[in-house]
Design an enzyme around this catalytic site. Structure first.
Site, short mmCIF file in Angstrom:
data_model
loop_
_atom_site.label_atom_id
_atom_site.label_comp_id
_atom_site.label_asym_id
_atom_site.label_seq_id
_atom_site.Cartn_x
_atom_site.Cartn_y
_atom_site.Cartn_z
N GLY A 106 0.82 -1.20 0.00
CA GLY A 106 0.00 0.00 0.00
C GLY A 106 0.85 1.25 0.00
O GLY A 106 2.07 1.21 -0.20
N ASP A 107 0.19 2.39 0.24
CA ASP A 107 0.91 3.66 0.28
C ASP A 107 1.93 3.70 1.41
O ASP A 107 2.96 4.37 1.31
CB ASP A 107 -0.08 4.82 0.43
N GLY A 108 1.66 2.97 2.51
CA GLY A 108 2.61 2.91 3.62
C GLY A 108 3.92 2.26 3.22
O GLY A 108 5.00 2.69 3.64
N THR A 109 3.85 1.20 2.40
CA THR A 109 5.07 0.55 1.92
C THR A 109 5.87 1.47 1.03
O THR A 109 7.11 1.53 1.10
CB THR A 109 4.70 -0.74 1.15
N LEU A 110 5.17 2.23 0.17
CA LEU A 110 5.87 3.21 -0.68
C LEU A 110 6.54 4.28 0.17
O LEU A 110 7.68 4.68 -0.11
CB LEU A 110 4.87 3.84 -1.65
N GLU A 112 7.72 3.94 3.18
CA GLU A 112 8.91 3.33 3.78
C GLU A 112 10.06 3.28 2.79
O GLU A 112 11.22 3.55 3.14
CB GLU A 112 8.58 1.92 4.25
N LEU A 278 4.83 22.33 -3.79
CA LEU A 278 3.91 22.85 -2.79
C LEU A 278 3.06 21.71 -2.23
O LEU A 278 2.87 20.68 -2.89
CB LEU A 278 2.98 23.91 -3.40
N GLU A 334 -1.11 5.25 8.26
CA GLU A 334 -0.18 4.88 9.32
C GLU A 334 -0.06 6.00 10.33
O GLU A 334 0.15 7.16 9.95
CB GLU A 334 1.22 4.59 8.73
#
Length: 476
Positions: A106-110, A112, A278, A334
């Protein structure tokens, strides 16, 4: 298995943050470029451990390997594994030389993966890509990255799809899509079971939101102060009083967008771009009930297109939020460490990301975007044009935003979602048929057994009757 990001450590200050600028032989334009002249590519896929049994991923990898490509897979198990894998890739860059690092999750892995690249001073020409495997996959949805593993991996192999994009930070922690602070930050599907999130998909975020709004409630953070720049030349750690302004009130909503949408349902930051230098801020003070009533009243009086309520849309290089109580913050699902002071800032065009088109880039908008150039004079010219566009895009929240309520509900849906749903539907259908078959077999066996028992009972009754008929005459 938590998807956590590490705080970024830097060496030189850029936009209020210390970023690594140590040069090495890896940073030369000719060193570390993808092998554009060759049809074979080499990817490092950092795969979230919960997705190891995904058959579509296995089939995609096998297909690409059969075509002559090299796919190296590293599977996460513990928190910090992504950081370790990226560290190894950077240290062995001369010998390994991956074309692209792919975040499979997911976006959390990206987040990281990007944080690890910054932390370990990775060469800036390393490109990254996402194989979206999360619950909502908001960044992939907004940018058009396919949920089909084979298509997403093919995108990661195409050197013509690489674009420089910004990196967003909150208190030094990376987020590539969206961060929220205050009461709204507690709206997350993080505490749902993995099975329930797979079944509900992006609806899990909406379910969590309704639960938070109608059961737990969204009390605003009283006495919150927001400091924001009125000039793009100021920094969050170095500004004059005449370069900033303040907002004060009871904070209900603060959404900070590097990209646009949340839960694949709402465009929380409908004007966000990935490479404008921005961040987009959506700010709302007051209570939930009062703000909902005001929006509805404006929609009736002025029409849906003109209704905006007290919602402020701001486009700024940084922002500081200070509160008398703890502020919770959420980065792409997260949680971040709670604090009474949050500093949001951006690293302009700091990472190379594979994207299918320019829909979320300055090149795809009305504002003129810089084109690539190999000459130094060209770079200076284009850099000036980019800074001019950045200044023109900056918005301190004083401008009205027509069609806000309309555009809020225009979240993009990712391509390939049907292909991801079909295997799951097949598994559900197969299990349903199996259970129905077992249930039918159980009924049949039970009915047959009951019939035999009743037949046996009837035979015994008839035998007793015959015996009585035989014995009774002799008694008389």
């Amino acid at each position: 298995m938590a998807e956590t990001s590490n705080a970024v450590h830097h060496d030189e200050r850029v936009g209020g943050l210390m970023v690594p600028t140590t040069t090495s032989e890896h940073n030369s334009p000719s060193n570390g470029k993808p092998h554009q002249g060759s049809s074979q590519h080499k990817l490092l896929l950092v795969l979230h451990g919960k997705r190891i049994d995904d058959e579509m991923i296995r089939e995609a990898i096998q297909q690409l390997k059969s075509e002559g490509h090299e796919i190296v897979v590293r599977v996460t198990w513990d928190s910090g594994d992504v950081d370790q894998f990226v560290k190894e890739a950077v240290e062995l860059w001369d010998s390994q030389r991956y074309d692209t690092l792919v975040a499979g999750g997911g976006d959390g892995t990206l987040n990281e993966l990007v944080a690890a690249l910054l932390k370990h001073n990775a060469p800036r020409n390393i490109s990254i890509a996402q194989l979206p495997l999360g619950t909502a996959n908001d960044l992939a949805s907004a940018t058009g990255i396919s949920l089909h593993p084979l298509e997403a991996l093919r995108l990661a192999m195409d050197p013509t799809t690489v674009h420089p994009v910004d990196i967003a930070l909150v208190n030094g922690e990376v987020f590539m899509n969206l961060a929220t602070a205050g009461p709204v930050s507690e709206v997350s599907s993080k505490h749902m079971s993995h099975t329930l999130k797979k079944v509900l998909g992006p609806v899990a975020v909406a379910v969590a939101g309704f639960r938070q709004l109608f059961i737990t409630g969204l009390p605003p953070i009283k006495g919150t102060k927001i400091i924001y720049p009125t000039s793009p030349d100021s920094r969050p750690d170095d500004y004059r009083p005449d370069q900033v302004s303040e907002l004060k009130g009871d904070l209900l909503v603060l959404a900070v967008g590097q990209a646009r949408q949340m839960g694949r349902m709402i465009n929380v930051c409908p004007d966000a771009l990935l490479d404008d230098g921005l961040l987009d801020f959506t700010v709302l003070f007051g209570t939930a009930g009062r703000q909902i009533w005001q929006l509805l009243s404006e929609a009736v009086a002025r029409g849906l297109v003109q209704a905006q309520g007290d919602v402020k849309l701001m486009k700024l290089p940084w922002m500081i939020i200070e509160a008398p109580e703890i502020l919770k913050c959420n980065r792409d699902g997260e949680p971040s460490p709670p604090s009474t002071r949050l500093v949001f800032e951006v690293l302009p065009r700091r990472i190379q990301l594979h994207l299918p088109d320019t829909r979320l880039l300055m090149a795809g908008q009305a504002v003129e975007a810089p084109a690539g150039s190999s000459s130094d004079s060209g770079k200076t010219k284009h850099k000036g044009r980019w800074h001019k566009g950045r200044r023109l895009l900056m918005n301190t929240g004083n401008k009205s935003r027509p069609r806000l309520l309309v555009d809020l509900w225009k979240a993009q849906q990712p391509p390939g979602r049907l292909s991801r749903m079909i295997p799951g539907l097949k598994r559900i259908l197969g299990k349903t048929l199996m259970y129905c078959g077992l249930l039918a077999a159980g009924f049949a066996i039970g009915y047959s057994t009951q019939g035999r028992l009743m037949l046996g009972s009837g035979s015994r009754k008839n035998a007793h009757y015959d015996e009585l008929c035989y014995v009774v005459p002799f008694i008389h």
